[in-house]
Scaffold this motif. Structure first.
Motif, PDB file in Angstrom:
ATOM      1  N   PHE A   3       0.593  -1.146   0.064  1.00  0.00           N
ATOM      2  CA  PHE A   3      -0.349  -0.105   0.585  1.00  0.00           C
ATOM      3  C   PHE A   3       1.009   1.198   0.179  1.00  0.00           C
ATOM      4  O   PHE A   3       2.077   1.652   0.050  1.00  0.00           O
ATOM      5  CB  PHE A   3      -1.026   0.105   1.074  1.00  0.00           C
ATOM      6  CG  PHE A   3      -1.740  -1.445   1.683  1.00  0.00           C
ATOM      7  CD1 PHE A   3      -2.959  -1.041   0.656  1.00  0.00           C
ATOM      8  CD2 PHE A   3      -1.132  -2.064   1.815  1.00  0.00           C
ATOM      9  CE1 PHE A   3      -3.552  -2.714   1.061  1.00  0.00           C
ATOM     10  CE2 PHE A   3      -2.266  -3.850   2.177  1.00  0.00           C
ATOM     11  CZ  PHE A   3      -3.382  -3.251   1.599  1.00  0.00           C
ATOM     12  N   ASP A   4       0.492   2.936  -0.131  1.00  0.00           N
ATOM     13  CA  ASP A   4       0.653   3.530  -0.315  1.00  0.00           C
ATOM     14  C   ASP A   4       2.663   3.315  -0.866  1.00  0.00           C
ATOM     15  O   ASP A   4       3.554   3.869  -0.593  1.00  0.00           O
ATOM     16  CB  ASP A   4       1.239   4.314   0.563  1.00  0.00           C
ATOM     17  CG  ASP A   4      -0.289   4.403   1.147  1.00  0.00           C
ATOM     18  OD1 ASP A   4      -1.278   4.832   0.767  1.00  0.00           O
ATOM     19  OD2 ASP A   4      -0.839   3.970   2.938  1.00  0.00           O
ATOM     20  N   ILE A   5       2.167   2.816  -2.750  1.00  0.00           N
ATOM     21  CA  ILE A   5       3.757   2.879  -3.863  1.00  0.00           C
ATOM     22  C   ILE A   5       3.973   4.466  -3.751  1.00  0.00           C
ATOM     23  O   ILE A   5       3.242   5.259  -3.640  1.00  0.00           O
ATOM     24  CB  ILE A   5       3.199   1.673  -4.612  1.00  0.00           C
ATOM     25  CG1 ILE A   5       2.687   2.818  -5.725  1.00  0.00           C
ATOM     26  CG2 ILE A   5       2.552   0.357  -4.013  1.00  0.00           C
ATOM     27  CD1 ILE A   5       2.469   2.558  -6.745  1.00  0.00           C
ATOM     28  N   ASP A   6       5.414   4.076  -3.944  1.00  0.00           N
ATOM     29  CA  ASP A   6       6.397   5.235  -4.467  1.00  0.00           C
ATOM     30  C   ASP A   6       5.570   6.162  -5.754  1.00  0.00           C
ATOM     31  O   ASP A   6       4.964   5.416  -6.037  1.00  0.00           O
ATOM     32  CB  ASP A   6       8.168   4.977  -4.721  1.00  0.00           C
ATOM     33  CG  ASP A   6       7.825   6.232  -4.286  1.00  0.00           C
ATOM     34  OD1 ASP A   6       9.141   6.384  -3.465  1.00  0.00           O
ATOM     35  OD2 ASP A   6       8.322   6.665  -5.867  1.00  0.00           O
ATOM     36  N   HIS A  77      -1.388  -7.129  -9.584  1.00  0.00           N
ATOM     37  CA  HIS A  77      -1.760  -6.799  -9.944  1.00  0.00           C
ATOM     38  C   HIS A  77      -1.636  -4.573  -9.711  1.00  0.00           C
ATOM     39  O   HIS A  77      -1.155  -4.870  -8.562  1.00  0.00           O
ATOM     40  CB  HIS A  77      -3.168  -6.848  -9.538  1.00  0.00           C
ATOM     41  CG  HIS A  77      -3.224  -8.100 -10.576  1.00  0.00           C
ATOM     42  ND1 HIS A  77      -3.840  -8.164 -11.199  1.00  0.00           N
ATOM     43  CD2 HIS A  77      -3.931  -9.800  -9.916  1.00  0.00           C
ATOM     44  CE1 HIS A  77      -4.014  -9.597 -11.930  1.00  0.00           C
ATOM     45  NE2 HIS A  77      -4.251  -9.883 -10.705  1.00  0.00           N
ATOM     46  N   ILE A  78      -2.124  -3.720  -9.993  1.00  0.00           N
ATOM     47  CA  ILE A  78      -1.826  -2.483  -9.649  1.00  0.00           C
ATOM     48  C   ILE A  78      -2.756  -1.046 -10.258  1.00  0.00           C
ATOM     49  O   ILE A  78      -3.609  -1.341 -10.704  1.00  0.00           O
ATOM     50  CB  ILE A  78      -0.420  -2.079 -10.886  1.00  0.00           C
ATOM     51  CG1 ILE A  78       0.801  -3.009 -10.148  1.00  0.00           C
ATOM     52  CG2 ILE A  78       0.231  -0.259  -9.904  1.00  0.00           C
ATOM     53  CD1 ILE A  78       2.534  -2.558 -11.245  1.00  0.00           C
ATOM     54  N   THR A  79      -2.648  -0.664  -8.824  1.00  0.00           N
ATOM     55  CA  THR A  79      -3.987   0.206  -9.059  1.00  0.00           C
ATOM     56  C   THR A  79      -3.074   1.341  -8.582  1.00  0.00           C
ATOM     57  O   THR A  79      -2.582   1.959  -7.309  1.00  0.00           O
ATOM     58  CB  THR A  79      -5.046  -0.179  -7.694  1.00  0.00           C
ATOM     59  OG1 THR A  79      -5.800  -0.878  -8.616  1.00  0.00           O
ATOM     60  CG2 THR A  79      -5.737   1.453  -8.083  1.00  0.00           C
ATOM     61  N   PRO A  80      -2.167   2.970  -8.992  1.00  0.00           N
ATOM     62  CA  PRO A  80      -1.560   3.097  -8.990  1.00  0.00           C
ATOM     63  C   PRO A  80      -2.144   4.653  -8.286  1.00  0.00           C
ATOM     64  O   PRO A  80      -1.423   6.248  -8.221  1.00  0.00           O
ATOM     65  CB  PRO A  80      -0.079   4.102 -10.210  1.00  0.00           C
ATOM     66  CG  PRO A  80      -1.392   3.974 -10.951  1.00  0.00           C
ATOM     67  CD  PRO A  80      -2.669   2.543 -10.759  1.00  0.00           C
ATOM     68  N   GLU A  81      -3.204   4.687  -8.132  1.00  0.00           N
ATOM     69  CA  GLU A  81      -4.382   5.793  -7.737  1.00  0.00           C
ATOM     70  C   GLU A  81      -3.618   7.173  -6.935  1.00  0.00           C
ATOM     71  O   GLU A  81      -3.055   5.874  -5.209  1.00  0.00           O
ATOM     72  CB  GLU A  81      -5.652   6.263  -7.870  1.00  0.00           C
ATOM     73  CG  GLU A  81      -6.148   6.115  -8.784  1.00  0.00           C
ATOM     74  CD  GLU A  81      -6.568   5.282  -9.786  1.00  0.00           C
ATOM     75  OE1 GLU A  81      -7.741   4.687 -10.510  1.00  0.00           O
ATOM     76  OE2 GLU A  81      -5.582   4.332  -8.647  1.00  0.00           O
ATOM     77  N   SER A  82      -3.263   8.311  -6.251  1.00  0.00           N
ATOM     78  CA  SER A  82      -2.644   8.931  -5.417  1.00  0.00           C
ATOM     79  C   SER A  82      -3.464   8.495  -4.096  1.00  0.00           C
ATOM     80  O   SER A  82      -5.064   9.305  -4.286  1.00  0.00           O
ATOM     81  CB  SER A  82      -2.278  10.419  -5.536  1.00  0.00           C
ATOM     82  OG  SER A  82      -1.505  10.503  -4.216  1.00  0.00           O
ATOM     83  N   GLY A  83      -3.516   8.226  -3.200  1.00  0.00           N
ATOM     84  CA  GLY A  83      -3.964   7.831  -2.057  1.00  0.00           C
ATOM     85  C   GLY A  83      -4.584   6.828  -1.755  1.00  0.00           C
ATOM     86  O   GLY A  83      -5.233   6.917  -0.764  1.00  0.00           O
ATOM     87  N   SER A  84      -4.426   6.052  -2.308  1.00  0.00           N
ATOM     88  CA  SER A  84      -5.368   4.951  -2.617  1.00  0.00           C
ATOM     89  C   SER A  84      -4.585   3.628  -3.307  1.00  0.00           C
ATOM     90  O   SER A  84      -4.972   2.588  -3.698  1.00  0.00           O
ATOM     91  CB  SER A  84      -6.635   4.637  -2.932  1.00  0.00           C
ATOM     92  OG  SER A  84      -6.317   4.979  -4.401  1.00  0.00           O
ATOM     93  N   SER A  85      -3.363   3.740  -3.617  1.00  0.00           N
ATOM     94  CA  SER A  85      -2.406   2.925  -4.099  1.00  0.00           C
ATOM     95  C   SER A  85      -2.208   1.380  -3.371  1.00  0.00           C
ATOM     96  O   SER A  85      -1.907   1.753  -1.801  1.00  0.00           O
ATOM     97  CB  SER A  85      -1.072   3.656  -4.798  1.00  0.00           C
ATOM     98  OG  SER A  85      -0.306   3.632  -3.390  1.00  0.00           O
ATOM     99  N   TYR A  86      -2.087   0.725  -4.416  1.00  0.00           N
ATOM    100  CA  TYR A  86      -1.349  -0.395  -4.114  1.00  0.00           C
ATOM    101  C   TYR A  86      -1.506  -1.705  -5.386  1.00  0.00           C
ATOM    102  O   TYR A  86      -1.223  -1.438  -6.407  1.00  0.00           O
ATOM    103  CB  TYR A  86      -2.881  -0.745  -3.113  1.00  0.00           C
ATOM    104  CG  TYR A  86      -3.456  -2.136  -4.566  1.00  0.00           C
ATOM    105  CD1 TYR A  86      -4.037  -3.372  -4.737  1.00  0.00           C
ATOM    106  CD2 TYR A  86      -4.606  -1.189  -4.887  1.00  0.00           C
ATOM    107  CE1 TYR A  86      -4.640  -3.473  -5.251  1.00  0.00           C
ATOM    108  CE2 TYR A  86      -5.777  -1.886  -5.035  1.00  0.00           C
ATOM    109  CZ  TYR A  86      -5.416  -3.108  -6.220  1.00  0.00           C
ATOM    110  OH  TYR A  86      -6.872  -3.536  -6.822  1.00  0.00           O
ATOM    111  N   VAL A  87      -0.225  -2.042  -4.911  1.00  0.00           N
ATOM    112  CA  VAL A  87       0.164  -3.261  -5.852  1.00  0.00           C
ATOM    113  C   VAL A  87       0.248  -4.882  -4.726  1.00  0.00           C
ATOM    114  O   VAL A  87       0.452  -5.385  -4.152  1.00  0.00           O
ATOM    115  CB  VAL A  87       1.428  -2.798  -5.906  1.00  0.00           C
ATOM    116  CG1 VAL A  87       2.343  -4.298  -6.802  1.00  0.00           C
ATOM    117  CG2 VAL A  87       1.924  -1.702  -6.503  1.00  0.00           C
ATOM    118  N   SER A  88      -0.486  -5.735  -5.612  1.00  0.00           N
ATOM    119  CA  SER A  88      -0.354  -7.234  -5.609  1.00  0.00           C
ATOM    120  C   SER A  88       0.398  -7.996  -6.239  1.00  0.00           C
ATOM    121  O   SER A  88       0.899  -7.858  -7.411  1.00  0.00           O
ATOM    122  CB  SER A  88      -1.499  -7.719  -5.740  1.00  0.00           C
ATOM    123  OG  SER A  88      -2.092  -8.216  -6.882  1.00  0.00           O
TER     124      SER A  88
END
Length: 206
Positions: A3-6, A77-88
């Motif tokens: 969560f909260d990737i760079d 799987h990546i969701t990069p949106e700021s504030g809710s980013s996560y990578v599985s």
């Protein structure tokens, strides 16, 4: 799950950051090209050396990947949106220690926190030489090198992740599911990086 990737890493997976005005390719060809570029630019291809990779970039942002190497698979799987980013990141790679793999994944995405889940039978657990989901907290820490530009701006040479919680449950006779959470110690504030970088700039005269 991370969560909260760079933020710099997240920007790699923003479709608008790539060339979408080429007249010599179809929309499908464009998506395939940008998918490959995101895989290379992020370093995901290095996480799965030698594997057959099926990647897909999404508009306006997002990314998915499946990789196969012999009997092993990896999926991201990546969701990069700021504030809710996560990578599985999920894999069935059979190794005696996952520390190197976890370090590489953390180095690639640089999250502020992550959850690790391990599922194995008792025989599989016995074959592990090292298990960060078992044993004392001091042996479960993950430490990676800080990116060069961030290290120069902040003086922080390492990013250390400390295990916060741990849980496990046994299912189906000898199958065990273990889960732990890790948090980045003293996370680096992007605003702080910008402020320190501006202080390091020399005076210019024209």
């Amino acid at each position: 799950m991370m969560f909260d990737i760079d933020e710099d890493v997240a920007n790699v997976f923003m479709y608008e950051n790539y060339d979408t005005d080429r007249q010599d390719e179809t929309k499908d060809e464009e998506a395939k090209r940008i998918s490959r570029e995101q895989t290379r630019n992020s370093g995901i291809d290095v996480l799965c050396p030698g594997a057959i990779i099926d990647d897909r970039a999404f508009e306006p942002c997002g990314y998915s990947m499946n990789a196969i190497l012999f009997k092993s698979y990896s999926t991201i799987h990546i969701t990069p949106e700021s504030g809710s980013s996560y990578v599985s990141f999920e894999t069935n790679q059979k190794v005696s220690s996952y520390r190197s793999l976890v370090n590489n994944v953390l180095r690639t995405f640089r999250p502020k926190r992550f959850i690790m889940t391990l599922m194995a039978d008792e025989l599989g657990l016995d074959e592990l030489k090292e298990n960060p989901l078992a044993g004392p907290e001091r042996d479960s820490k993950f430490v990676i090198k800080t990116p060069r530009d961030v290290a120069k701006a902040t003086g922080a040479k390492q990013m250390a992740y400390k295990r916060n919680t741990l849980a496990s449950i046994q299912v189906e006779h000898d199958c065990c599911c273990m889960m732990g959470t890790w948090k980045l110690k003293d996370p680096i504030n992007p605003v702080e990086i910008a402020m320190r970088s501006s202080k390091h700039r020399g005076m210019s005269m024209s």
